[in-house]
Write a protein that holds these residues in place. Structure first.
Motif, PDB file in Angstrom:
ATOM      1  N   ASN A  90       0.867  -1.041  -0.169  1.00 35.86           N
ATOM      2  CA  ASN A  90      -0.291  -0.063  -0.003  1.00 35.86           C
ATOM      3  C   ASN A  90       0.757   1.256  -0.017  1.00 35.86           C
ATOM      4  O   ASN A  90       0.508   2.469  -0.474  1.00 35.86           O
ATOM      5  N   VAL A  91       1.967   1.206   0.534  1.00 35.50           N
ATOM      6  CA  VAL A  91       2.828   2.354   0.769  1.00 35.50           C
ATOM      7  C   VAL A  91       4.001   2.436  -0.466  1.00 35.50           C
ATOM      8  O   VAL A  91       4.720   3.442  -0.319  1.00 35.50           O
ATOM      9  N   SER A  92       3.958   1.360  -1.303  1.00 33.77           N
ATOM     10  CA  SER A  92       4.729   1.174  -2.370  1.00 33.77           C
ATOM     11  C   SER A  92       6.060   1.180  -1.968  1.00 33.77           C
ATOM     12  O   SER A  92       7.203   1.875  -2.408  1.00 33.77           O
ATOM     13  N   ASP A  93       6.411   0.422  -1.009  1.00 31.15           N
ATOM     14  CA  ASP A  93       7.739   0.315  -0.243  1.00 31.15           C
ATOM     15  C   ASP A  93       8.309  -1.054  -0.888  1.00 31.15           C
ATOM     16  O   ASP A  93       8.388  -1.958  -0.418  1.00 31.15           O
ATOM     17  N   LEU A  94       8.990  -0.935  -2.170  1.00 28.75           N
ATOM     18  CA  LEU A  94       9.479  -2.183  -2.761  1.00 28.75           C
ATOM     19  C   LEU A  94      10.450  -2.535  -1.994  1.00 28.75           C
ATOM     20  O   LEU A  94      10.665  -4.106  -1.917  1.00 28.75           O
ATOM     21  N   ASN A  95      11.539  -1.868  -1.323  1.00 31.79           N
ATOM     22  CA  ASN A  95      12.806  -2.431  -0.652  1.00 31.79           C
ATOM     23  C   ASN A  95      12.135  -3.242   0.410  1.00 31.79           C
ATOM     24  O   ASN A  95      12.719  -4.186   0.877  1.00 31.79           O
TER      25      ASN A  95
END
Length: 276
Positions: free
Chosen positions: A53-58
C-alpha cells in the motif's frame, strides 16, 4: 502456531526467575522487531499488505527474502513453483496498487519497480506486457491488465498467501518446547481413556465376581430369621436361583416351627421315650 506467544511468555518468565535480566532485555528487544510476527499468519499478511500500500519495494523484497530464507527454502522442490507464483502475484499487486493511486508519485513507483526488477523479470514471458504499464492511460480497461484490477483477483492473491503460510507453519518442524502443550493434551486424553476403561472393567467384575455374589447373599441372609448355612456354596449360584432357594428355605423353617422342631430333633425325642 498461536501457542508461540504463550511459549514466549514462558521463556520470559523463566529468564526472570533465573535472574537473567540482561537476557530478558535482549529478548524483549528481539520480540519488538520480530519479522516472523510470532508465526501469526494474519500479522505477516498485514505487514506485506502495508509494504504494497505504501509502495515500499525494498521493504517488500527484504521481507519476502526473510520468509524465503527461514521458511520457503526448506520446502520440497515441487512446492517451489507455487511459492514463486505467489511472490510474482504480490509484485503484480504492488504495481496495480501503485497504478490505481492518484498522483505522479505513484506512477513513478511503477517505473521504479520495473527498472529495479528488470534483470529478474525481463526474461519471463508473463512479465513482457507489464513493462508497458506506465504508458497505458487506463490499464484497468486494457485486456492485458483488466483482470488484475478487479477486487476478486486482488483478494485471491491475499487468500492464497494466507493459505500458503498457514500450511507451511503447520507442517514445518518445531522445537521440543513448542510441542509440550500437544503432548500434555495427549497424555491427559490417554489418562481419561484409561480411567474410563478401568471403570467399565470394575463394574463388569463386580457383576460376575464372587465378592459381588457374597454381598447379595449377605443382604438375603439378613432378611431371614436365622443364619443361612453354607453361604459360600451359593457364590456361583445365579440370583434367580438364589431367590427361589431362599423362598423355599423360609417355607421349610416355618413348617419346622409348626412341627415343634426339626426332623432330627424329633427322631431324638422319640428314641429317648422308647428307651424309657
Amino acid at each position: 502456531m498461536a501457542h508461540i506467544q504463550f511459549i514466549d511468555e514462558l521463556v520470559r518468565e523463566y529468564l526472570l526467575f533465573r535472574g537473567f535480566t540482561s537476557t530478558v532485555k535482549a529478548f524483549d528487544n528481539d520480540l519488538k522487531v520480530d519479522k516472523d510476527k510470532g508465526f501469526r499468519v494474519d500479522k505477516i499478511v498485514e505487514q506485506i499488505v502495508h509494504y504494497v500500500n505504501v509502495s515500499d519495494l525494498n521493504g517488500l523484497k527484504e521481507y519476502w527474502s526473510h520468509l524465503d530464507s527461514i521458511v520457503f527454502s526448506k520446502l520440497e522442490i515441487h512446492v517451489q513453483p507455487a511459492v514463486r507464483k505467489i511472490e510474482y502475484s504480490l509484485y503484480k499487486l504492488y504495481l496495480v496498487t501503485a497504478a490505481q493511486s492518484a498522483g505522479g508519485v505513484r506512477n513513478e513507483k511503477v517505473s521504479e519497480f520495473l527498472s529495479k526488477m528488470l534483470p529478474e523479470l525481463q526474461g519471463q514471458n508473463e512479465w513482457r506486457d507489464w513493462f508497458m504499464l506506465p504508458y497505458i492511460q487506463k490499464p484497468e480497461e486494457n485486456p492485458s491488465f483488466s483482470l488484475y484490477f478487479t477486487r476478486a483477483w486482488q483478494d485471491s492473491v491475499l487468500v492464497s498467501l494466507h493459505n500458503l503460510l498457514a500450511t507451511v507453519f503447520q507442517c514445518m518442524p518445531q522445537p521440543t518446547l513448542t510441542s509440550y502443550e500437544s503432548d500434555a493434551a495427549l497424555v491427559k486424553r490417554l489418562q481419561d481413556e484409561i480411567n474410563a476403561l478401568r471403570g467399565k472393567t470394575q463394574q463388569s467384575t463386580e457383576k460376575t465376581s464372587p465378592i459381588g455374589h457374597q454381598s447379595r447373599l449377605a443382604q438375603y441372609s439378613e432378611r431371614l430369621s436365622g443364619p443361612l448355612p453354607l453361604v459360600d456354596d451359593f457364590c456361583a449360584v445365579p440370583s434367580e436361583q438364589l431367590d427361589s432357594g431362599l423362598r423355599e428355605a423360609r417355607g421349610l423353617r416355618g413348617l419346622l416351627r409348626q412341627m415343634g422342631g426339626s426332623p432330627v430333633m424329633g427322631r431324638k425325642a422319640a428314641r429317648s421315650q422308647s428307651q424309657n
